[in-house]
Design an enzyme around this catalytic site. Structure first.
Site, PDB file in Angstrom:
ATOM      1  N   GLY A 235       0.757  -1.241   0.000  1.00 11.74           N
ATOM      2  CA  GLY A 235       0.000   0.000   0.000  1.00 11.74           C
ATOM      3  C   GLY A 235       0.787   1.290   0.000  1.00 11.74           C
ATOM      4  O   GLY A 235       0.176   2.353  -0.046  1.00 11.74           O
ATOM      5  N   GLU A 271       4.428  -6.546   2.373  1.00 16.07           N
ATOM      6  CA  GLU A 271       4.412  -7.108   1.016  1.00 16.07           C
ATOM      7  C   GLU A 271       4.064  -5.971   0.069  1.00 16.07           C
ATOM      8  O   GLU A 271       2.901  -5.649  -0.127  1.00 16.07           O
ATOM      9  CB  GLU A 271       3.444  -8.300   0.909  1.00 16.07           C
ATOM     10  CG  GLU A 271       2.277  -8.242   1.866  1.00 16.07           C
ATOM     11  CD  GLU A 271       1.354  -9.440   1.867  1.00 16.07           C
ATOM     12  OE1 GLU A 271       1.843 -10.581   1.931  1.00 16.07           O
ATOM     13  OE2 GLU A 271       0.131  -9.236   1.815  1.00 16.07           O
ATOM     14  N   CYS A 349      -9.710   0.875 -31.353  1.00 14.81           N
ATOM     15  CA  CYS A 349     -10.884   1.503 -31.963  1.00 14.81           C
ATOM     16  C   CYS A 349     -11.948   1.757 -30.909  1.00 14.81           C
ATOM     17  O   CYS A 349     -13.052   1.212 -30.978  1.00 14.81           O
ATOM     18  CB  CYS A 349     -11.416   0.615 -33.074  1.00 14.81           C
ATOM     19  SG  CYS A 349     -10.160   0.248 -34.279  1.00 14.81           S
TER      20      CYS A 349
HETATM   21  C1  LIG Z   1      -1.929  -6.196  -4.013  1.00 19.00           C
HETATM   22  C2  LIG Z   1      -1.528  -6.687  -2.697  1.00 19.00           C
HETATM   23  C3  LIG Z   1      -0.337  -6.229  -2.126  1.00 19.00           C
HETATM   24  C4  LIG Z   1       0.526  -5.179  -2.767  1.00 19.00           C
HETATM   25  O1  LIG Z   1      -0.111  -3.940  -2.739  1.00 19.00           O
HETATM   26  P1  LIG Z   1       0.616  -2.609  -3.233  1.00 19.00           P
HETATM   27  O2  LIG Z   1      -0.436  -1.572  -3.037  1.00 19.00           O
HETATM   28  O3  LIG Z   1       0.989  -2.796  -4.655  1.00 19.00           O
HETATM   29  O4  LIG Z   1       1.807  -2.400  -2.362  1.00 19.00           O
HETATM   30  C5  LIG Z   1       0.044  -6.772  -0.907  1.00 19.00           C
HETATM   31  N1  LIG Z   1      -0.713  -7.700  -0.282  1.00 19.00           N
HETATM   32  C6  LIG Z   1      -1.885  -8.154  -0.799  1.00 19.00           C
HETATM   33  C7  LIG Z   1      -2.662  -9.168  -0.062  1.00 19.00           C
HETATM   34  C8  LIG Z   1      -2.325  -7.662  -2.017  1.00 19.00           C
HETATM   35  O5  LIG Z   1      -3.485  -8.086  -2.520  1.00 19.00           O
END
Ligand SMILES: *Cc1c(COP(=O)(O)O)cnc(C)c1O
Length: 399
Positions: A235, A271, A349
């Site tokens: 995020g 993550e 298109c």
């Molecule tokens: C998409 C996602 C992320 C990564 O999110 P970002 O906004 O790209 O950092 C991490 N964990 C989960 C469970 C996700 O679905």
């Protein structure tokens, strides 16, 4: 600086044949961004790359020497992560998330010794069968959709504290924990709390993490869950249209409180997708026609939203830089405009194939390149490549 086009990117693009259309991915930017993130996280934190942002194998290979592993949400991403893990690097962990895992995917996750972030009580039962059949214990975290996410920071998508298909409703947590404890093949290790996407406020993000830690400690105590993992998801945001940025120094300062609240043996897991990959990508498309219709200038490019869908998906104009191309080997005059605003549109298109509207250009000629910076995340990977069956772009991996 993030939006300027480095000379090495220009050189790589100009070395391709016309009509030019390419993504450039830069390993050096991937490495420096990941190192900067790592430096901002508390010691002992696990840093994963969320493969869905950009699953190009060379991107994964470049990040594999910087991160601790990968977050995947499909069998396809799991396969890519396993290849990257088998190469050179430190990325040996895999976390498997996502709300619609098939039995085959759960079996592959078990085989890959991934941690599974489970999204429902039914999925817990299915994972237990997969692990029992394989004769192993699988590291299991519960992805929770909190009742009152006290502090999900503002961002483009909010996934917790609101009605979404993600996670187990907090009201069902006791039931889910009991179910997991009833299956010896499941080793419960904590919680997944990914809640937001594209948040630009680092202080708010640190507060969200601190709150996630407080919540996890309380929930683990209430339900007797051994708390090894507090996965706070991704995020971190990127400002595509302006000059704001997610301030890692502010994050680092703010995370001290979160780290202080971590019990012994518990580890924070991040993550990140967008933040790790966005600045390492540039999408370039050659202008193949320039025309004026009903008072608007259109720069029509070899490429479009089937390669780079994000501006169409989110409804914004993605800024571009004009990279001039001097050669013009045609017997007819070269169309050119100066000091106008143009709409950058693609080869599809449909009037929705728009990358940017009303962008001022000093000078633009057919044959010049429009280069869109910060397109390394959720660019090619979220686009509908087969619509109209044009050739794909070239993929140039540099650095
Ligand atoms: C998409 C996602 C992320 C990564 O999110 P970002 O906004 O790209 O950092 C991490 N964990 C989960 C469970 C996700 O679905």
């Amino acid at each position: 600086m993030r939006k300027t086009i480095p000379d090495r990117v220009r050189a790589a693009l100009l070395a391709t044949p016309a009509p030019r259309c390419a993504y450039v991915y830069d390993r050096t930017t991937l490495a420096t961004t990941a190192a900067a993130v790592r430096a901002a996280l508390p010691p002992g934190t696990t840093l994963l790359y969320a493969v869905k942002a950009n699953g190009h194998p060379d991107v994964l290979a470049a990040l594999a020497v910087e991160v601790d592993g990968f977050e995947v949400a499909s069998g396809g991403e799991l396969a890519l992560a396993r290849i990257a893990r088998a190469g050179v690097g430190t990325a040996d962990q895999i976390v498997f998330g996502g709300p619609a895992k098939t039995d085959a995917e759960l079996e592959s996750a078990v085989e890959a010794e991934a941690t599974v972030n489970v999204e429902s009580t039914l999925e817990l039962r299915r994972l237990a069968v997969a692990a029992e059949t394989a004769g192993v214990r699988v590291r299991t975290a519960l992805r929770v959709n909190r009742v009152d996410d006290a502090a999900p920071p503002a961002g483009t998508h909010q996934m917790s504290g609101v009605a979404t298909p993600f996670g187990i409703d907090e009201a069902q947590l006791a039931e889910a924990v009991e179910l997991a404890f009833g299956h010896p093949s499941l080793r419960l290790i904590g919680f997944g709390l990914h809640a937001v996407s594209n948040n630009l406020d680092a202080a708010a993000h640190a507060a969200f993490v601190a709150d996630a830690v407080r919540w996890s400690v309380a929930a683990a105590t209430a339900h007797g869950v051994p708390l090894e993992t507090i996965n706070v998801g991704g995020g971190f945001g990127v400002d595509y249209t302006g000059s704001a940025y997610f301030d890692l120094a502010v994050l680092a300062e703010g995370l001290k409180a979160a780290a202080a609240g971590l019990p012994v043996g518990a580890r924070l897991v991040f993550e990140l997708g967008r933040f790790l990959a966005a600045d390492a990508g540039w999408y370039a498309a050659e202008v193949v026609d320039l025309k004026r219709n009903h008072g608007r200038w259109f720069a029509i490019v070899r490429g479009g939203t089937h390669h780079f869908r994000l501006p169409a998906a989110w409804g914004y104009s993605h800024p571009f830089t004009v990279v001039p191309v001097e050669s013009w080997a045609h017997p007819y005059d070269r169309p050119e405009v100066s000091d106008v605003v143009v709409d950058a549109v693609g080869e599809l298109c449909t009037p929705r194939d728009v990358l940017a509207r009303d962008q001022p250009v000093e000078r633009l000629r057919v044959g010049d390149l429009l280069v869109f910076a910060q397109t390394g995340a959720y660019g090619w990977d979220i686009s509908h490549h087969d619509f109209l069956r044009h050739d794909p772009p070239a993929f140039l991996v540099i650095g």
